[in-house]
Scaffold this active site. Structure first.
Site, PDB file in Angstrom:
ATOM      1  N   TYR A  32     -63.481  11.616  38.004  1.00  0.00           N
ATOM      2  CA  TYR A  32     -62.157  10.938  36.923  1.00  0.00           C
ATOM      3  C   TYR A  32     -61.069  11.112  38.000  1.00  0.00           C
ATOM      4  O   TYR A  32     -60.802  10.993  39.245  1.00  0.00           O
ATOM      5  CB  TYR A  32     -61.935  12.019  36.359  1.00  0.00           C
ATOM      6  CG  TYR A  32     -63.236  12.386  34.857  1.00  0.00           C
ATOM      7  CD1 TYR A  32     -62.925  11.914  33.490  1.00  0.00           C
ATOM      8  CD2 TYR A  32     -63.164  14.090  34.682  1.00  0.00           C
ATOM      9  CE1 TYR A  32     -63.999  12.209  32.610  1.00  0.00           C
ATOM     10  CE2 TYR A  32     -64.155  14.301  33.810  1.00  0.00           C
ATOM     11  CZ  TYR A  32     -63.901  13.701  32.896  1.00  0.00           C
ATOM     12  OH  TYR A  32     -64.209  13.855  31.453  1.00  0.00           O
ATOM     13  N   GLU A  56     -61.098  19.673  32.327  1.00  0.00           N
ATOM     14  CA  GLU A  56     -60.515  21.168  32.410  1.00  0.00           C
ATOM     15  C   GLU A  56     -59.132  21.134  33.167  1.00  0.00           C
ATOM     16  O   GLU A  56     -59.051  21.752  33.895  1.00  0.00           O
ATOM     17  CB  GLU A  56     -61.747  22.049  32.692  1.00  0.00           C
ATOM     18  CG  GLU A  56     -62.570  22.639  31.640  1.00  0.00           C
ATOM     19  CD  GLU A  56     -63.150  21.550  31.215  1.00  0.00           C
ATOM     20  OE1 GLU A  56     -63.489  20.341  29.789  1.00  0.00           O
ATOM     21  OE2 GLU A  56     -63.832  21.129  32.103  1.00  0.00           O
ATOM     22  N   ASN A  68     -61.771   9.136  27.211  1.00  0.00           N
ATOM     23  CA  ASN A  68     -62.890  10.175  27.052  1.00  0.00           C
ATOM     24  C   ASN A  68     -62.143  11.085  26.358  1.00  0.00           C
ATOM     25  O   ASN A  68     -61.887  11.174  25.410  1.00  0.00           O
ATOM     26  CB  ASN A  68     -62.327  11.449  28.316  1.00  0.00           C
ATOM     27  CG  ASN A  68     -64.017  12.184  28.199  1.00  0.00           C
ATOM     28  OD1 ASN A  68     -63.986  11.410  28.361  1.00  0.00           O
ATOM     29  ND2 ASN A  68     -63.035  12.742  28.477  1.00  0.00           N
ATOM     30  N   GLU A  69     -63.521  10.318  25.667  1.00  0.00           N
ATOM     31  CA  GLU A  69     -64.194  11.558  23.896  1.00  0.00           C
ATOM     32  C   GLU A  69     -63.261  11.068  23.130  1.00  0.00           C
ATOM     33  O   GLU A  69     -62.944  12.319  22.309  1.00  0.00           O
ATOM     34  CB  GLU A  69     -64.356  12.590  24.670  1.00  0.00           C
ATOM     35  CG  GLU A  69     -65.425  13.494  25.297  1.00  0.00           C
ATOM     36  CD  GLU A  69     -66.071  14.685  25.665  1.00  0.00           C
ATOM     37  OE1 GLU A  69     -65.110  15.111  26.197  1.00  0.00           O
ATOM     38  OE2 GLU A  69     -67.327  14.758  25.584  1.00  0.00           O
ATOM     39  N   GLU A  98     -72.591  12.889  30.102  1.00  0.00           N
ATOM     40  CA  GLU A  98     -72.278  14.821  30.985  1.00  0.00           C
ATOM     41  C   GLU A  98     -73.243  15.306  29.866  1.00  0.00           C
ATOM     42  O   GLU A  98     -73.201  15.918  28.050  1.00  0.00           O
ATOM     43  CB  GLU A  98     -70.945  14.969  30.108  1.00  0.00           C
ATOM     44  CG  GLU A  98     -68.973  14.414  31.001  1.00  0.00           C
ATOM     45  CD  GLU A  98     -68.495  14.964  30.122  1.00  0.00           C
ATOM     46  OE1 GLU A  98     -68.498  16.278  28.932  1.00  0.00           O
ATOM     47  OE2 GLU A  98     -67.479  13.979  30.622  1.00  0.00           O
ATOM     48  N   TYR A 112     -68.462  26.026  37.570  1.00  0.00           N
ATOM     49  CA  TYR A 112     -69.077  26.032  36.869  1.00  0.00           C
ATOM     50  C   TYR A 112     -70.113  26.156  36.920  1.00  0.00           C
ATOM     51  O   TYR A 112     -71.784  25.657  35.906  1.00  0.00           O
ATOM     52  CB  TYR A 112     -69.002  23.798  36.946  1.00  0.00           C
ATOM     53  CG  TYR A 112     -68.618  23.490  35.591  1.00  0.00           C
ATOM     54  CD1 TYR A 112     -67.899  23.346  35.051  1.00  0.00           C
ATOM     55  CD2 TYR A 112     -69.710  22.688  34.522  1.00  0.00           C
ATOM     56  CE1 TYR A 112     -67.696  22.606  33.759  1.00  0.00           C
ATOM     57  CE2 TYR A 112     -70.086  22.392  33.708  1.00  0.00           C
ATOM     58  CZ  TYR A 112     -68.925  22.093  32.782  1.00  0.00           C
ATOM     59  OH  TYR A 112     -68.918  21.178  31.598  1.00  0.00           O
TER      60      TYR A 112
END
Length: 663
Positions: A76, A122, A180-181, A261, A326
């Site tokens: 990103y 996030e 994004n999304e 993803e 994560y």
């Protein structure tokens, strides 16, 4: 013969141009695949965020990803990381994106660039800069003219830097994600997506593959996909792979199957369990994805760290911790895990694994305990923390109105009446964003917290200073609420009376830590009180001396906070992040070796916001060689017994709330 006389430099230029002219990457809709240099191509990629890993360790992490059998990485670009203030750009040091791309190329990894402008991730405000909110009516992620103007200006800086790194221009970037999304966002503004498409084509040309990513459902693809972008999907392990890709086929009847993803773990929140997803579950679904010839990106392959103030938050308001481990195949510190080798084995069934040694897990060193001393409260240091003095206002101002985008602001007003008996101080409109430490004449009264604690009782005399230190704990990173204003965003009341006439101090704590915190402040004439159980926000300092005579020091380490409650820590001026062992699950913070030195003592500054154990025990923090990011907290009694079950409930919850990461 003339060709033999061509200068060597000129020959190299000709050969490079010839090589570039043969480099192509595109989509063959007839064979349902990508085509690289004229041949069918399938990628297996992993996510790595350069903004969460020190530049010092980029090469180590990239090489470990290459040795896992990956063809590509996905990263990103956080807009707010590179344009922290309007018109001020930073691509140096840990923000040197072009150097990161060069390292990926040298390592033999292709790059899938997720350029934004919104990224979620996030990350604070999903990567959007907080200064966008200076126009309160702005509609983020839409064709709102003010928002689009800012996006166009930013992309006119970023995208020209990226163009030389496109695959057809000799670089590693094979694909670029736009937004994004978007299908999970309420606006559903096709004009916005068309504007982005025009902007990206203008700066990058017509050859590069532009794509979108959305949850594997026609519901999300309806607003997220647009003709001219290649629509991909994302989904978690353990589900029906065929059904998920059928959703992609609703937007792309032909072309390569892509999971952009594929979740190797999940995010954490303060006060909840550390999310863990078994390696066997990931490996099984990864095998199913690859067996059907699909392309996949493992999110995350390494998570890294939310240093400083960069963590995001979800709604209802839940900030994420400093660790972005994560439960990924490479740990927060880049350590090789069981999951790494399990996924490498699956990848090896489809890709030829590189020959050579996998870089080992880096050594960790337990430097031991460091004694700290109290040097003063925030109020005592106020002149140094806010050298320009207060901004005066009848009603409270937000962080953005003060052009203070991160960290802390101190709000001060005088008690309008005697409060000899406990008197209710409240935030009736839930206007404390996000956590406020309230004191009267230096005596802590209590804590107000967004969505959790909207009222406390205070005592004090008329005319006493009431100080409210407000902490920005991270902006919402997804959904309609990412226009997340910080500070006192609505009025406070004392009993039923609105408090007015504020002195507001924006605090440059990071700047002060680098220059003046290590000296004692001038003590105010007024006593600051001596509460037994709590204290007002206070600075502590100490030094870590790296032992001499031991090879390969300094090494990575972790800092532990036994007996401390909540706060922020800096080492040699580097803002390591937030600690909150009282809420958990993270107890230790990762300390990369590149911020430590062995030639001189390492300066440590701790801002404890609530309560330390220094009045009753040795005033110490401890450097240890093992992380603790999954400790049980008292709040866990309210949580589900299975972390894996919690993980999937959270994914379902986010999808129902139309969050940014949809399973």
């Amino acid at each position: 013969m003339l060709r033999l006389l061509l200068p060597v430099a000129g020959l190299a230029t000709v050969l490079r141009a010839a090589n570039i002219s043969q480099r192509t990457f595109g989509i063959d809709y007839g064979c349902n695949c990508f085509v690289k240099d004229g041949r069918p191509f399938r990628y297996i990629s992993g996510s790595i965020h350069y903004s969460r890993i020190p530049r010092y360790y980029w090469k180590d992490r990239l090489l470990k990803m290459k040795m896992a059998g990956l063809d590509a990485i996905q990263t990103y670009v956080p807009w707010n990381y590179h344009e922290p203030q309007m018109g001020v750009y930073d691509f140096s040091g840990d923000r040197d994106l072009e150097y990161f791309l060069q390292l990926a190329d040298e390592t033999g990894l292709l790059v899938i660039l997720r350029a934004g402008p919104y990224i979620c991730a996030e990350w604070d405000m999903g990567g959007l800069p907080a200064w966008l909110l200076e126009k309160e009516s702005i509609v983020l992620r839409s064709s709102d003219s003010d928002y689009l103007a800012a996006v166009e200006k930013w992309m006119s800086v970023l995208l020209p830097k990226m163009k030389p790194h496109l695959y057809q221009n000799g670089g590693p970037i094979i694909m670029v994600q736009v937004e994004n999304e978007y299908g999970s966002y309420f606006a559903c503004d096709y004009d916005y997506l068309r504007s982005l498409q025009k902007l990206f084509r203008q700066h990058l040309g017509d050859e590069v593959v532009l794509f979108t990513t959305d949850g594997a459902s026609q519901l999300y693809l309806r607003c997220g996909a647009l003709q001219g972008f290649y629509a991909t999907v994302d989904f978690a392990p353990g589900g029906n792979v065929t059904a998920a890709f059928l959703a992609q086929r609703s937007s792309e009847p032909t072309g390569p199957l892509v999971n952009s993803e594929f979740y190797t773990g999940w995010l954490d929140h303060w006060g909840h369990r550390h999310s863990v997803v078994p390696a066997q579950t990931i490996a099984k679904t990864l095998n199913e994805i690859l067996a059907c010839g699909a392309n996949v990106n493992l999110y995350m392959f390494i998570g890294g760290t939310n240093f400083a103030y960069w963590n995001g938050a979800n709604m209802p308001y839940m900030p994420q911790p400093t660790s972005y481990d994560y439960d990924a195949p490479l740990s927060e510190a880049g350590d090789l895990t069981e999951k790494y080798f399990a996924l490498r084995e699956v990848i090896g069934m489809y890709n030829q694994l590189p020959e050579g040694l996998i870089p080992p897990t880096t050594s960790k060193f337990a430097y031991g305990k460091v004694h700290l001393q109290k040097v003063g409260t925030v109020v005592e240091f106020l002149d140094r923390l806010s050298p320009a003095g207060p901004v005066k206002s009848t009603f409270p101002l937000t962080f953005v109105q003060l052009k203070q985008y991160f960290g802390f602001v101190l709000y001060r007003t005088k008690l309008p009446k005697n409060c000899t008996e406990p008197t209710q101080l409240s935030s009736p409109l839930n206007g404390v964003h996000d956590r406020a430490y309230v004191s009267v004449d230096g005596v802590l009264q209590g804590i107000l917290e967004r969505d959790k604690s909207l009222m406390i009782n205070i005592t004090g005399k008329a005319g006493a200073n009431m100080d409210i230190l407000v902490e920005n704990m991270g902006r919402v990173n997804y959904g309609r609420y990412n226009n997340d204003f910080k500070g006192l965003v609505s009025n406070l009341t004392l009993d039923q009376d609105i408090l007015v006439e504020w002195e507001i101090y924006p605090l440059d704590i990071d700047g002060a830590v680098n220059h003046s915190i290590h000296g004692y402040p001038d003590r105010p004439k007024r006593s600051v009180g001596n509460p037994v159980s709590y204290e007002t926000p206070t600075f502590y300092t100490g030094t870590l001396l790296i032992p001499g005579g031991i090879p390969d020091l300094p090494q990575d380490t972790y800092v532990n906070f036994p007996g401390w409650t909540k706060g922020q820590i800096w080492i040699n001026g580097f803002n390591l992040g937030r600690y909150w062992p009282a809420r958990g699950p993270q107890l230790t913070l990762f300390v990369p070796r590149n911020i430590l030195v062995s030639s001189v003592p390492n300066n440590i500054t701790v801002l404890e916001l609530e309560h330390s154990h220094c009045s009753t025990q040795a005033c110490e923090i401890e450097f240890v060689d093992k992380p603790v990011i999954n400790a049980t907290t008292q709040l866990f009694a309210l949580q589900e017994p299975s972390a894996f079950f919690f993980n999937h409930l959270l994914q379902l919850k986010r999808s129902l709330q139309k969050g940014c990461t949809v399973p």
